[in-house]
Design an enzyme around this catalytic site. Structure first.
Site, PDB file in Angstrom:
ATOM      1  N   CYS A 253       4.789  -2.322   9.327  1.00  0.00           N
ATOM      2  CA  CYS A 253       4.162  -2.507   8.029  1.00  0.00           C
ATOM      3  C   CYS A 253       3.045  -3.521   8.233  1.00  0.00           C
ATOM      4  CB  CYS A 253       5.166  -3.021   7.000  1.00  0.00           C
ATOM      5  SG  CYS A 253       4.369  -3.392   5.429  1.00  0.00           S
TER       6      CYS A 253
ATOM      7  N   ILE B 189      12.033  19.652  28.008  1.00  0.00           N
ATOM      8  CA  ILE B 189      11.907  18.528  27.075  1.00  0.00           C
ATOM      9  C   ILE B 189      13.228  18.312  26.333  1.00  0.00           C
ATOM     10  CG2 ILE B 189       9.413  18.740  26.740  1.00  0.00           C
ATOM     11  CD1 ILE B 189       9.953  19.897  24.004  1.00  0.00           C
TER      12      ILE B 189
ATOM     13  N   LYS C 278      12.756  -7.989  30.975  1.00  0.00           N
ATOM     14  CA  LYS C 278      11.601  -7.255  30.451  1.00  0.00           C
ATOM     15  C   LYS C 278      10.703  -8.251  29.735  1.00  0.00           C
ATOM     16  CE  LYS C 278      10.293  -3.592  27.173  1.00  0.00           C
ATOM     17  NZ  LYS C 278      10.718  -2.359  26.500  1.00  0.00           N
TER      18      LYS C 278
ATOM     19  N   ILE D 288      18.043   9.996  28.708  1.00  0.00           N
ATOM     20  CA  ILE D 288      17.990   9.217  29.948  1.00  0.00           C
ATOM     21  C   ILE D 288      17.233  10.002  31.027  1.00  0.00           C
ATOM     22  CG2 ILE D 288      20.305  10.017  30.672  1.00  0.00           C
ATOM     23  CD1 ILE D 288      20.651   7.248  32.008  1.00  0.00           C
TER      24      ILE D 288
ATOM     25  N   CYS E 179       0.845  -1.211   0.000  1.00  0.00           N
ATOM     26  CA  CYS E 179       0.000   0.000   0.000  1.00  0.00           C
ATOM     27  C   CYS E 179       0.868   1.245   0.000  1.00  0.00           C
ATOM     28  CB  CYS E 179      -0.946   0.003   1.194  1.00  0.00           C
ATOM     29  SG  CYS E 179      -0.208   0.571   2.737  1.00  0.00           S
TER      30      CYS E 179
ATOM     31  N   ARG F 121     -20.168 -16.669   6.624  1.00  0.00           N
ATOM     32  CA  ARG F 121     -18.898 -17.208   6.128  1.00  0.00           C
ATOM     33  C   ARG F 121     -18.234 -18.096   7.182  1.00  0.00           C
ATOM     34  NH1 ARG F 121     -15.161 -16.453   1.713  1.00  0.00           N
ATOM     35  NH2 ARG F 121     -16.707 -15.220   0.634  1.00  0.00           N
TER      36      ARG F 121
ATOM     37  N   GLU G 277      -7.137 -13.244   0.867  1.00  0.00           N
ATOM     38  CA  GLU G 277      -7.556 -13.753   2.168  1.00  0.00           C
ATOM     39  C   GLU G 277      -7.135 -15.196   2.458  1.00  0.00           C
ATOM     40  OE1 GLU G 277     -11.760 -11.795   3.152  1.00  0.00           O
ATOM     41  OE2 GLU G 277     -11.632 -12.505   1.094  1.00  0.00           O
TER      42      GLU G 277
ATOM     43  N   GLU H 194     -14.237  -1.082   4.256  1.00  0.00           N
ATOM     44  CA  GLU H 194     -15.271  -1.559   3.345  1.00  0.00           C
ATOM     45  C   GLU H 194     -16.596  -0.852   3.666  1.00  0.00           C
ATOM     46  OE1 GLU H 194     -15.590  -5.823   2.976  1.00  0.00           O
ATOM     47  OE2 GLU H 194     -17.593  -5.705   2.105  1.00  0.00           O
TER      48      GLU H 194
ATOM     49  N   ASP I 166      11.880   1.231  31.678  1.00  0.00           N
ATOM     50  CA  ASP I 166      12.817   0.105  31.564  1.00  0.00           C
ATOM     51  C   ASP I 166      14.147   0.381  32.250  1.00  0.00           C
ATOM     52  OD1 ASP I 166      11.208  -1.621  30.177  1.00  0.00           O
ATOM     53  OD2 ASP I 166      11.781  -0.827  28.217  1.00  0.00           O
TER      54      ASP I 166
HETATM   55  C1  FAD Z   1       6.779   4.854  21.012  1.00  0.00           C
HETATM   56  C2  FAD Z   1       7.374   4.957  22.377  1.00  0.00           C
HETATM   57  C3  FAD Z   1       7.998   3.860  22.905  1.00  0.00           C
HETATM   58  C4  FAD Z   1       8.528   3.918  24.188  1.00  0.00           C
HETATM   59  N1  FAD Z   1       9.127   2.811  24.674  1.00  0.00           N
HETATM   60  C5  FAD Z   1       9.641   2.834  25.910  1.00  0.00           C
HETATM   61  C6  FAD Z   1      10.268   1.670  26.436  1.00  0.00           C
HETATM   62  O1  FAD Z   1      10.379   0.644  25.766  1.00  0.00           O
HETATM   63  N2  FAD Z   1      10.723   1.732  27.695  1.00  0.00           N
HETATM   64  C7  FAD Z   1      10.617   2.854  28.450  1.00  0.00           C
HETATM   65  O2  FAD Z   1      11.056   2.835  29.585  1.00  0.00           O
HETATM   66  N3  FAD Z   1      10.056   3.971  27.971  1.00  0.00           N
HETATM   67  C8  FAD Z   1       9.567   3.988  26.724  1.00  0.00           C
HETATM   68  N4  FAD Z   1       8.977   5.114  26.230  1.00  0.00           N
HETATM   69  C9  FAD Z   1       8.915   6.319  27.074  1.00  0.00           C
HETATM   70  C10 FAD Z   1       9.930   7.442  26.707  1.00  0.00           C
HETATM   71  O3  FAD Z   1      10.451   7.287  25.462  1.00  0.00           O
HETATM   72  C11 FAD Z   1      11.067   7.517  27.660  1.00  0.00           C
HETATM   73  O4  FAD Z   1      10.604   7.743  28.937  1.00  0.00           O
HETATM   74  C12 FAD Z   1      12.124   8.567  27.271  1.00  0.00           C
HETATM   75  O5  FAD Z   1      13.321   8.224  27.866  1.00  0.00           O
HETATM   76  C13 FAD Z   1      11.760   9.968  27.628  1.00  0.00           C
HETATM   77  O6  FAD Z   1      12.792  10.841  27.211  1.00  0.00           O
HETATM   78  P1  FAD Z   1      12.521  12.203  26.471  1.00  0.00           P
HETATM   79  O7  FAD Z   1      13.802  12.892  26.334  1.00  0.00           O
HETATM   80  O8  FAD Z   1      11.782  12.000  25.242  1.00  0.00           O
HETATM   81  O9  FAD Z   1      11.557  12.902  27.538  1.00  0.00           O
HETATM   82  P2  FAD Z   1      10.697  14.184  27.402  1.00  0.00           P
HETATM   83  O10 FAD Z   1       9.355  13.830  26.864  1.00  0.00           O
HETATM   84  O11 FAD Z   1      11.436  15.232  26.694  1.00  0.00           O
HETATM   85  O12 FAD Z   1      10.553  14.529  28.946  1.00  0.00           O
HETATM   86  C14 FAD Z   1       9.957  13.619  29.814  1.00  0.00           C
HETATM   87  C15 FAD Z   1       9.805  14.192  31.220  1.00  0.00           C
HETATM   88  O13 FAD Z   1      11.058  14.315  31.852  1.00  0.00           O
HETATM   89  C16 FAD Z   1      11.254  15.647  32.333  1.00  0.00           C
HETATM   90  N5  FAD Z   1      12.667  15.983  32.223  1.00  0.00           N
HETATM   91  C17 FAD Z   1      13.455  15.739  31.162  1.00  0.00           C
HETATM   92  N6  FAD Z   1      14.719  16.129  31.444  1.00  0.00           N
HETATM   93  C18 FAD Z   1      14.695  16.626  32.692  1.00  0.00           C
HETATM   94  C19 FAD Z   1      15.682  17.176  33.531  1.00  0.00           C
HETATM   95  N7  FAD Z   1      16.948  17.296  33.142  1.00  0.00           N
HETATM   96  N8  FAD Z   1      15.314  17.571  34.751  1.00  0.00           N
HETATM   97  C20 FAD Z   1      14.033  17.474  35.165  1.00  0.00           C
HETATM   98  N9  FAD Z   1      13.060  16.966  34.403  1.00  0.00           N
HETATM   99  C21 FAD Z   1      13.396  16.547  33.186  1.00  0.00           C
HETATM  100  C22 FAD Z   1      10.361  16.455  31.450  1.00  0.00           C
HETATM  101  O14 FAD Z   1      10.025  17.666  31.992  1.00  0.00           O
HETATM  102  C23 FAD Z   1       9.175  15.542  31.250  1.00  0.00           C
HETATM  103  O15 FAD Z   1       8.298  15.624  32.328  1.00  0.00           O
HETATM  104  C24 FAD Z   1       8.444   5.103  24.949  1.00  0.00           C
HETATM  105  C25 FAD Z   1       7.819   6.218  24.402  1.00  0.00           C
HETATM  106  C26 FAD Z   1       7.297   6.160  23.137  1.00  0.00           C
HETATM  107  C27 FAD Z   1       6.633   7.359  22.569  1.00  0.00           C
HETATM  108  S1  FES Z   2       3.075  -1.499   2.529  1.00  0.00           S
HETATM  109 FE1  FES Z   2       1.175  -1.108   3.492  1.00  0.00          FE
HETATM  110  S2  FES Z   2       1.744  -0.802   5.540  1.00  0.00           S
HETATM  111 FE2  FES Z   2       3.577  -1.371   4.606  1.00  0.00          FE
END
Ligand code: FAD
Ligand code: FES
Ligand code: FES
Length: 1359
Positions: free
Chosen positions: A149, A281, A442, A368, A113, A910, A1295, A832, A380
């Site tokens: 995908c 952030i 995990k 981190i 697609c 079906r 299908e 559909e 994690d």
């Molecule tokens: C698709 C997806 C998958 C994910 N998978 C996992 C996973 O497998 N395991 C897992 O543990 N997490 C997971 N997460 C959660 C997230 O990615 C993590 O927690 C990530 O480490 C956050 O970091 P960031 O820089 O994006 O945080 P941000 O969104 O930028 O900030 C997060 C928070 O931390 C605060 N902060 C950041 N830095 C500081 C600082 N220096 N001092 C004080 N406060 C601070 C911010 O104010 C905010 O409240 C996932 C998220 C998504 C969207």
């Molecule tokens: S080709 Fe359709 S989702 Fe990947």
């Protein structure tokens, strides 16, 4: 040069000046706003990868340019200030020439697609740009883990990119078999093949043997374009301006949000002092989600990425010191390369945990500090940080650093010991010492890119014995768990007990006991899965004991530890997955398959016609282009599953900025009644709502943000009514759609039950639903024309249904309404019928305001409101012989239809028609019950009830086999139909091929030897078990509603010899246009490149049936054939008159002679009579598959080691496309029966609000990733078996292969059985579908871990 405070970003080499007031914009919003629509919005939450772009920035500390793939949907726009963003449009296009990554993906059939395709291209491209040498195959698979995908089954994508991998020279070879026999191998490369350049993925005669990625591609304009992935000059270069421009401090006020970018720590502390609630952030991967989905408003955002102190990483005095803004990918690079860290237990544990942390795009952005400060209970990293005795250094303005031990940092749900004005500056993690062992754990629903169900970090340090006893003693130990409480918790009592103890089985037994008492998930805890989560607590501890014990005995000698418990080695075995490989085989073309022209035989594995547009991002979807002045709609939907609407008050919403109006039932100009078959739905609810998500009205505004914000302000008052939330509720309340559940009766089951001659069994099968998860969400653009004309650009499988419903809702005639669909980003049945309510909702304001209105559902809205595959429940009674022959079955099938009838009756029909699968059961009584519940209407999904019917039968046969003590294979074979026998509804099995497929798959897979090998493995391995299974399928082709089996096509020939083909079918990735064009080209005797398919439109081919039931290539192929044959007949006199002339010359001669060069073709499937007759189907497709799996009894983890499929596709119209359909269907089916679980707020999930869907996005609902596909995946198309009942002797393929995925389900069941044998548990157990880790773990009930699970446990589910 940049002016002061000029906000500069480069996009694809072009300088952009970022708009002001866009602090809350994402990069994706901006890219699409400036017309770069190649980057797609699939989910908006970082979970699908469709929005992947590459961001390049200069690292101010090192001066180096870093290239990283990121999710544009979460990347804050201002965070890329001073960066270079490269999107799919920037790396290659049809005019300039494709980039090798794009070219390879298109040519390897890796795009169906195409909606996911730009994301895959950019992930691969960024990987190549970010590395200084070719990546390994493992690195490629890892880089793609964040890309989903839903179409391809990933194998062709992995194959396409494998040529870029570092391997020996042989790995760049590919074999193309001769003599017309096409066979393509992947992974295992055959000798004698052509050399493929690792850079271009193309055959290369240069003899270049260097292992570096060296790309040389020929641009389409003929100019050589040297592409060296290590050299920025050869690709889009890093803009010279950005080489010298350092990020400046920014303060960017906006209407709702102000953006700060301090560039030193003091300024950051200042900002936090002045505005303690300002959000720091870095990656925005938490905050972005909070803003979008939880509607959190943050008036002040502080970018923490430009502060040098927060980006430092180094080792100081035996500790790793990591700045809080260090991204997870940078941490990984450091742990892998720094000599002091590398190889330490701590580093290895972090690296292993980070491998499963989200996808690479998230790790590239997330820091981190964000993970720690979010204080998520399922973080994690936090359990590992606690167990490693990490310390967090925090600071506020005017104060020196404060150090907080990680084990004192997390105080409650998302609550930490930091003060609001404090900032986390650094994380100090002690390096592990000799005899100190760290282990991470995990368990999630899925391995890749999933959040944990339970995770843990554990560390132990041993000291030598003090007395004569050789056993070493625990000197220090720390154990922390996530996913078991509102925040990360520490097993203090367990640790206290362990200190000073030797590592013996006695110690383990008591420790397990203490841990299971100390860490306990409460009965009603959010997240459910209480028994599973509790069992993981002890499973992890057991594994930790085994791993540490083995390490200590290796480091200090065997005498240092006590005797290891049985199964210790298999418990300690690390998860390993080699790169996947595959084999695709199809045979030579059979006689008579060619239609007209030798040069263009139908049956060629030509590339999908739009593949090159898709890989370059040029392919357009309905949400990619809006006319000027388009307004945006947002639905106002029900919050309750069943309630009276007391009042609707939009007054607060309509006064908001940009709002053009709110429209509800009272505004509908025509009829408010809509529906797929019965008109039992409302465009907008009037008095009562019957499901969460049901549309009540639509809010229309200038921008999407305005529309969504205003929609939240529409106040609806409800009076709650009692809801029916599941099939069980419906049965109890007798809630069925009256007269809709049909029956099929064959023989006399009752007499067989009463005869006393047979064994009798009664039982219940439960099969969960499935979300379609097409990558492109439901969307439409409705454009009013003059008078009451309406045009729609809709993502739908049924343009005619859109036309009909919208005409009715607006009260205009159908001839004024046109629906156009160019392509859709996946449908699978979900578009559909469940797409027209979106079109109807948008049509009302478009018509009344006389403005174009666009409505695109967010992923969570889409999942909650657009229906799923039906969950099924079957209550059955059987009579069978002691040998395992089924004699009689009485089955009551219940499906969860939801709040409207939609297609649920036909879906149940079906299921009833497929209940027999390939088995002849003399007496069958089967009755369908279409249950009315308060879920949004469930709907069509690949297989349309057939898979549910067949799965019931296979579950039953496995039960029978277990009951009579025979193998399931033997029992299946004993019950097979014989050729020529009739089904339970009386259709003769003409040309039945199930035995061919079965025999061939057993032979190809060496099933019998491998069965013995599996048993041998299981005897030696206590805690890892393997299982193997063979499953057959038979799938009937045709709509079971007779009148739908008709199709039209329109073929125009132009005087330049080119052809415009239009037909009633929709291209949704299945290659329909390509196949129909192949038939057209072959029939007219012209090259495929002369045929163009523009779009599907109701004003070109009227009254088209939905593109569904797998029958589209049969029907539209035949309709096009009819049109072409008419044209050939008209051209024949001119061909005869002008021998040797080109098609163009012949056409011109005919034109000058006033011959009509346009023809409409029509086809109606012969003989079919629909449900209730003995000929509901035109013909059957057959197939069989063998799968082998390995499960981890302690965690429920599983891997598919190998799958072999033999599929009957007749003489394939396009074998490459057919193989793609087989692989895609199989992997999607695996999702259905093994991975994907819908969780609803119902009696089994009281922690979810009633009637709410909990699993509303990729974060909670897990479809298979590339890491889930069979490691060894072999697909063969049955050869030499033409089908005389379809065009060009082909067969339908969309299908039929879906059900073959249940071989994985039954292989898992086989492995669970082996686990139960091991511990002498009862073999009478029931595995419900899907076979998730929770079910695998609980049914494998072991007696080792101290957590006693009831033998007859049947984990909760939503059915
Ligand atoms: C698709 C997806 C998958 C994910 N998978 C996992 C996973 O497998 N395991 C897992 O543990 N997490 C997971 N997460 C959660 C997230 O990615 C993590 O927690 C990530 O480490 C956050 O970091 P960031 O820089 O994006 O945080 P941000 O969104 O930028 O900030 C997060 C928070 O931390 C605060 N902060 C950041 N830095 C500081 C600082 N220096 N001092 C004080 N406060 C601070 C911010 O104010 C905010 O409240 C996932 C998220 C998504 C969207
Ligand atoms: S080709 Fe359709 S989702 Fe990947
Ligand atoms: S749209 Fe960004 S990851 Fe799905």
């Amino acid at each position: 040069m940049a002016k002061a405070h000029e906000l500069v970003v480069y996009v694809n080499g072009k300088r952009h000046h970022l708009p002001s007031g866009a602090a809350d914009w994402t990069l994706l919003q901006y890219l699409r706003h400036v017309g770069l629509s190649g980057t797609k919005l699939g989910c908006g939450e970082g979970g699908c990868g469709a929005c992947t772009v590459m961001v390049s920035r200069r690292n101010v500390q090192t001066g180096k340019i870093e290239h990283r793939a990121v999710n544009a949907c979460l990347c804050a726009l201002y965070s890329v200030e001073n960066c270079h963003v490269i999107t799919v449009e920037g790396i290659g296009n049809l005019r300039r020439g494709l980039h090798p990554v794009q070219e390879k993906l298109a040519h390897a059939h890796g795009s169906q697609c195409g909606f996911c395709t730009p994301g895959f291209v950019m992930s691969m491209y960024a990987l190549l740009r970010s590395k200084h040498e070719p990546p390994t195959e493992e690195e490629i698979e890892e880089a793609l883990a964040g890309n989903l995908c839903r179409c391809t089954g990933y194998r062709p994508i992995l194959d396409a990119f494998r040529v870029f991998a570092k391997a020996d020279t042989q790995a760049y070879a590919q074999e193309l078999g001769g003599n017309g026999v096409q066979g393509v191998t992947s992974g295992g490369i055959e000798s004698g093949g052509k050399k493929i350049c690792p850079g271009t993925g193309l055959p290369c005669e240069n003899g270049c043997s260097r292992q570096k990625v060296c790309s040389r591609s020929e641009a389409h304009d003929g100019k050589k374009q040297n592409v060296d992935h290590n050299n920025d000059d050869a690709e889009l270069i890093f803009p010279p301006e950005l080489m010298t421009r350092t990020p400046e401090a920014l303060h960017l006020p906006g209407k709702t949000c102000t953006w700060h970018r301090p560039t030193d720590l003091t300024s950051l502390l200042d900002t936090k002092q002045q505005a303690p609630n300002a959000k720091i952030i870095v990656g925005n991967t938490e905050v972005g989600i909070e803003m979008k989905f939880k509607h959190a408003g943050y008036p002040q955002l502080v970018d923490g990425s430009a502060i040098p102190e927060l980006n430092e990483i180094h080792v100081v005095e035996e500790s790793l010191v990591v700045g809080s803004s260090v991204t997870l990918s940078t941490l990984v690079d450091y742990l892998r390369s720094n000599t002091q860290c590398k190889g330490t237990d701590m580093a290895v544990a972090f690296l292993r945990q980070l491998k499963w942390f989200a996808g690479l795009q998230i790790r590239n952005a997330a820091a981190i500090g964000g993970n720690i400060c979010t204080a998520s209970p399922i973080s994690d990293l936090n359990p590992l940080l606690i167990s490693c005795n990490a310390t967090f250094e925090v600071q506020s303005k005017g104060n020196t650093s404060r150090f907080i031990q990680a084990n004192a940092f997390f105080l409650g749900y998302r609550k930490t010991a930091m003060q609001p004005e404090e900032v986390l500056v650094r994380v100090h993690i002690p390096l592990s010492k000799p005899f100190e062992y760290v282990q991470e754990f995990k368990q999630a629903h899925r391995r890749d890119d999933d959040i944990a169900i339970v995770n843990a970090g554990m560390r132990v340090r041993f000291k030598p014995p003090e007395g004569a006893d050789p056993l070493w003693l625990v000197e220090d130990v720390a154990i922390a768990y996530g996913g078991v409480a509102p925040c990360t918790v520490i097993a203090r009592d367990t640790a206290a007990f362990l200190v000073g103890k030797p590592w013996t089985q006695d110690t383990l037994r008591i420790a397990l006991d203490i841990a299971s008492q100390e860490i306990k998930v409460g009965k009603e805890a959010p997240g459910g899965m209480v028994e599973f989560r509790n069992s993981l607590v002890t499973s992890f501890l057991f594994k930790f004991f085994a791993c540490s014990g083995l390490k200590l005995s290796s480091d200090a000698g065997e005498q240092a530890v006590g005797e290891m418990p049985a199964g210790a080695r298999s418990a300690a075995k690390p998860y390993e997955r080699p790169p996947s490989k595959g084999l695709q085989y199809w045979g030579p073309p059979a006689d008579g398959r060619k239609l007209c022209d030798e040069r263009i035989p139908v049956g060629e594995p030509v590339m999908h016609m739009a593949a090159e547009l898709q890989v370059t991002g040029e392919a357009q979807y309905s949400d990619d282009c809006w006319p000027a002045g388009t307004l945006v709609g947002a639905l106002v939907a029900s919050k309750y599953p069943h309630a009276k609407i007391v009042s609707i008050d939009p007054s607060n919403a309509i006064v908001m900025e940009g709002v053009h109006g709110f429209f509800s039932a009272r505004d509908v100009p025509g009829s408010n009644a809509i529906g797929a078959v019965a008109l039992d739905e409302e465009c907008f609810a009037t008095d009562e709502v019957t499901a969460v998500g049901q549309p009540i009205g639509i809010l229309v505004a200038e921008t999407e943000q305005q529309a969504r914000a205003a929609a939240l302000k529409v106040h609806v008052e409800y009076e709650e009514l009692h809801p029916i939330l599941s099939i069980k509720d419906a049965i109890a309340a007798n809630s069925e759609y009256e007269g809709e559940g049909h029956s099929i009766v064959k023989g006399d089951a009752r007499s067989a039950f009463d005869s006393g001659e047979y064994l009798i069994m009664e039982g219940e099968c439960r099969i969960g639903g499935q979300e379609h998860f097409y990558l492109e969400p439901q969307n439409t653009l409705v454009v009013p024309g003059e008078g009451s004309e309406i045009s729609m650009f809709s993502s739908t499988q049924a343009p005619m249904k859109h036309q009909k419903m919208v005409a009715s809702v607006l009260g205009v005639s159908a001839n004024k309404v046109v629906c156009r669909t160019k392509r859709i980003g996946g449908g699978f049945g979900g578009k559909e019928t469940r797409s027209f309510y979106v079109a109807c909702a948008a049509a009302v304001p478009a018509y009344l305001l006389k403005r174009p209105v666009r409505l695109c559902l967010d992923r969570d809205e889409d999942m909650q409101t657009s229906g799923h595959r039906h969950a099924f429940l079957c209550r059955y009674k059987l009579a069978y012989t002691a040998q395992g022959k089924l004699v009689a079955i009485d089955a009551h099938l219940y499906n969860n239809a939801g709040n409207s009838l939609d297609l649920s009756t036909s879906i149940m029909d079906r299921a009833l028609l497929h209940l027999d699968n390939v088995y002849n059961i003399p007496h069958m009584t089967c009755k369908g019950h279409v249950c009315k519940t308060n879920q949004m209407s469930n709907t069509a999904f690949r297989g349309f009830g057939g898979p549910q019917g067949m799965l019931v039968m296979e579950m039953i046969l496995e039960k029978v086999a277990a009951s009579v003590g025979k193998s399931a294979v033997e029992v299946r074979e004993m019950n097979f139909y014989k050729v020529g026998e009739k089904t339970h509804y009386g259709q003769a099995l003409e040309n039945a091929r199930h035995l061919d497929c079965w025999t061939q798959v057993i032979e190809n897979s060496e099933y019998h030897c491998r069965r013995l090998a599996v048993d041998e493995f299981n005897r030696a391995s206590k805690l890892r078990k393997r299982g193997i299974s063979v499953v057959p399928t038979k799938f009937g082709i045709s709509f079971t509603t007779k009148f739908l089996n008709q199709a039209g096509a329109l073929v125009h020939i132009y005087t330049d010899g080119t052809v415009l083909l239009t037909h009633g079918g929709v291209e949704m990735g299945q290659g329909l246009h390509t196949k129909v064009a192949q038939i057209t080209a072959a029939t007219l005797g012209i090259p495929l490149s002369s045929v163009y398919v523009a779009e599907t439109a109701t004003d070109k081919v009227p009254n088209a049936s939905p593109t569904a039931a797998s029958a589209s290539s049969d029907m539209y192929g035949a309709a096009a054939l009819d049109a072409c044959q008419q044209l050939v007949a008209r051209l024949k006199p001119y061909m005869d008159k002008l021998p040797g002339k080109t098609f163009k010359e012949v056409v011109n001669a005919a034109y000058l002679d006033r011959v009509d060069l346009s023809a409409h073709g029509f086809y109606k499937t012969p003989d079919v009579e629909g449900f209730g007759s003995c000929r509901p189907f035109n013909y059957f497709c057959f197939g069989a598959s063998v799968s082998e799996v390995e499960i981890d009894r302690l965690t429920g983890d599983f891997q598919v080691l190998r799958t072999d499929i033999v599929m009957d596709a007749g003489n394939p119209l396009n074998p490459a496309i057919d193989v793609g359909q087989v692989e895609g269907a199989f992997v999607q089916g695996m999702g259905w029966c093994c991975i994907e679980e819908l969780v609803w707020g119902d009696s089994e999930h009281k922690w979810v609000k009633p009637g709410q869907l909990h699993t509303r996005g990729p974060g909670t609902y897990k479809i298979p990733t590339a890491n889930d596909i069979p490691i060894d995946f072999r697909v063969s198309l049955l050869t030499g078996k033409p089908n005389n009942r379809a065009v060009a002797s082909s067969k339908a393929v969309g299908e039929p292969p879906f059900f073959l995925s249940t071989s994985v389900f039954f292989a898992i069941q086989d492995a669970i059985r082996a686990a139960r044998v091991e511990d002498s548990n009862s073999l009478d157990f029931t595995l419900d579908s899907p076979a998730t880790p929770e079910r695998i773990r609980l049914l494998s009930a072991d007696k080792l871990t101290g957590w006693q699970i009831a033998e007859d446990i049947r984990p909760n589910g939503s059915w």
